[in-house]
Structures are given as structure tokens and as C-alpha cells.
Design a protein around this motif. Sequence first.
Motif, mmCIF file in Angstrom:
data_model
loop_
_atom_site.group_PDB
_atom_site.id
_atom_site.type_symbol
_atom_site.label_atom_id
_atom_site.label_comp_id
_atom_site.label_asym_id
_atom_site.label_seq_id
_atom_site.Cartn_x
_atom_site.Cartn_y
_atom_site.Cartn_z
ATOM 1 N N LYS A 293 -8.841 -13.357 4.370
ATOM 2 C CA LYS A 293 -9.038 -12.072 5.052
ATOM 3 C C LYS A 293 -7.903 -11.796 6.028
ATOM 4 O O LYS A 293 -7.442 -10.660 6.150
ATOM 5 C CB LYS A 293 -10.386 -12.054 5.782
ATOM 6 N N GLU A 294 -7.439 -12.831 6.727
ATOM 7 C CA GLU A 294 -6.334 -12.666 7.669
ATOM 8 C C GLU A 294 -5.034 -12.315 6.943
ATOM 9 O O GLU A 294 -4.283 -11.438 7.375
ATOM 10 C CB GLU A 294 -6.153 -13.927 8.505
ATOM 11 N N ILE A 295 -4.775 -12.987 5.815
ATOM 12 C CA ILE A 295 -3.569 -12.685 5.031
ATOM 13 C C ILE A 295 -3.629 -11.254 4.499
ATOM 14 O O ILE A 295 -2.654 -10.510 4.581
ATOM 15 C CB ILE A 295 -3.391 -13.695 3.876
ATOM 16 N N LEU A 296 -4.776 -10.864 3.977
ATOM 17 C CA LEU A 296 -4.928 -9.499 3.466
ATOM 18 C C LEU A 296 -4.746 -8.467 4.579
ATOM 19 O O LEU A 296 -4.136 -7.413 4.361
ATOM 20 C CB LEU A 296 -6.281 -9.331 2.787
ATOM 21 N N LYS A 297 -5.243 -8.779 5.761
ATOM 22 C CA LYS A 297 -5.057 -7.875 6.905
ATOM 23 C C LYS A 297 -3.569 -7.728 7.227
ATOM 24 O O LYS A 297 -3.081 -6.613 7.457
ATOM 25 C CB LYS A 297 -5.817 -8.420 8.119
ATOM 26 N N LEU A 298 -2.831 -8.851 7.242
ATOM 27 C CA LEU A 298 -1.390 -8.808 7.498
ATOM 28 C C LEU A 298 -0.647 -7.982 6.446
ATOM 29 O O LEU A 298 0.393 -7.391 6.725
ATOM 30 C CB LEU A 298 -0.810 -10.228 7.540
ATOM 31 N N MET A 299 -1.194 -7.943 5.236
ATOM 32 C CA MET A 299 -0.581 -7.191 4.140
ATOM 33 C C MET A 299 -1.042 -5.734 4.110
ATOM 34 O O MET A 299 -0.657 -4.973 3.227
ATOM 35 C CB MET A 299 -0.912 -7.867 2.806
ATOM 36 N N GLY A 300 -1.918 -5.342 5.050
ATOM 37 C CA GLY A 300 -2.416 -3.964 5.076
ATOM 38 C C GLY A 300 -3.639 -3.754 4.205
ATOM 39 O O GLY A 300 -3.919 -2.632 3.805
ATOM 40 N N ASN A 301 -4.370 -4.826 3.908
ATOM 41 C CA ASN A 301 -5.577 -4.767 3.077
ATOM 42 C C ASN A 301 -5.374 -4.017 1.761
ATOM 43 O O ASN A 301 -6.044 -3.025 1.467
ATOM 44 C CB ASN A 301 -6.753 -4.185 3.867
ATOM 45 N N PRO A 302 -4.442 -4.497 0.940
ATOM 46 C CA PRO A 302 -4.152 -3.791 -0.324
ATOM 47 C C PRO A 302 -5.354 -3.731 -1.263
ATOM 48 O O PRO A 302 -5.445 -2.801 -2.077
ATOM 49 C CB PRO A 302 -3.016 -4.614 -0.932
ATOM 50 N N GLN A 303 -6.258 -4.669 -1.162
ATOM 51 C CA GLN A 303 -7.425 -4.688 -2.047
ATOM 52 C C GLN A 303 -8.304 -3.453 -1.875
ATOM 53 O O GLN A 303 -9.064 -3.093 -2.773
ATOM 54 C CB GLN A 303 -8.248 -5.967 -1.821
ATOM 55 N N ASP A 304 -8.191 -2.780 -0.732
ATOM 56 C CA ASP A 304 -8.991 -1.578 -0.498
ATOM 57 C C ASP A 304 -8.487 -0.381 -1.295
ATOM 58 O O ASP A 304 -9.153 0.647 -1.353
ATOM 59 C CB ASP A 304 -9.011 -1.238 1.002
ATOM 60 N N SER A 305 -7.314 -0.508 -1.912
ATOM 61 C CA SER A 305 -6.717 0.589 -2.678
ATOM 62 C C SER A 305 -7.022 0.513 -4.169
ATOM 63 O O SER A 305 -6.555 1.359 -4.926
ATOM 64 C CB SER A 305 -5.191 0.577 -2.500
ATOM 65 N N TYR A 306 -7.747 -0.501 -4.593
ATOM 66 C CA TYR A 306 -7.977 -0.727 -6.020
ATOM 67 C C TYR A 306 -9.460 -0.718 -6.353
ATOM 68 O O TYR A 306 -10.287 -1.130 -5.540
ATOM 69 C CB TYR A 306 -7.424 -2.094 -6.455
ATOM 70 N N LYS A 307 -9.768 -0.279 -7.555
ATOM 71 C CA LYS A 307 -11.104 -0.471 -8.104
ATOM 72 C C LYS A 307 -11.067 -1.837 -8.762
ATOM 73 O O LYS A 307 -10.190 -2.113 -9.581
ATOM 74 C CB LYS A 307 -11.446 0.613 -9.112
ATOM 75 N N ILE A 308 -11.983 -2.704 -8.389
ATOM 76 C CA ILE A 308 -11.940 -4.094 -8.836
ATOM 77 C C ILE A 308 -13.232 -4.463 -9.546
ATOM 78 O O ILE A 308 -14.324 -4.129 -9.095
ATOM 79 C CB ILE A 308 -11.721 -5.040 -7.630
#
Length: 107
Positions: free
Chosen positions: A26-41
Motif C-alpha cells: 500500500k505504501e509503494i502504491l501510494k508513492l506511485m500515485g495509486n495507479p491501481q485506482d485507474s484500472y478495472k481489475i
Amino acid sequence: MDINKTLEELYSLKSMGIKLGLDNIKEILKLMGNPQDSYKILHIAGTNGKGSTASIIEASIIEAGYKVGKYTSPHIERFNERIVINNKEISNESISYYYKKIRSLIR
């Protein structure tokens, strides 16, 4: 960094053990700007048939005209098999590039 050195370094991280939970990712994703929030998964889980199920769904969605990224693990012959976009494996150069990019974020 060439692919062999990249994978050697990546695999050496296993020897450091694992930390249970999702706090690190979660911390790494936050540092990356939470890219997972931009995709349908679609997450496929279970004991058997995940690879086959993923491939069938992948083919259907590509046929419908969508761009599809797929991650599977473990790989059979090459690490590149794990990360595929529209049936095309990630390149050695991209693996090294993204590994270095993420590594620099977590240092």
C-alpha cells in the motif's frame, strides 16, 4: 542493468523474508500515485484452473476490443511470461526499467 542482473537482484529479495499484510505494498502504491485506482481489475483466485480461466477471459476481452493486462505466477520458462499486455510479453528492457523505478521509490 541487464535482465539477468535485474532478476538476480529481484530474486535475492526472497532471502530477506516476507512481511505479512498489505502495509508495504500500500505504501509503494501510494508513492506511485495509486495507479491501481485507474484500472478495472479482475482477480482470479482458487486452487486449480486460474491460468486457464485467466487466458479464456483475456482472449474474450481482447476480442471485444479492450486492452488487457495479465499477471500470472509462477512462470514456466521466462520471467517475462508473468506480465502480458494484449498477448505480448513484457520486454527485458521494461522489466529492468520498472524494477529500477520502483526500487528507487522504496529506498
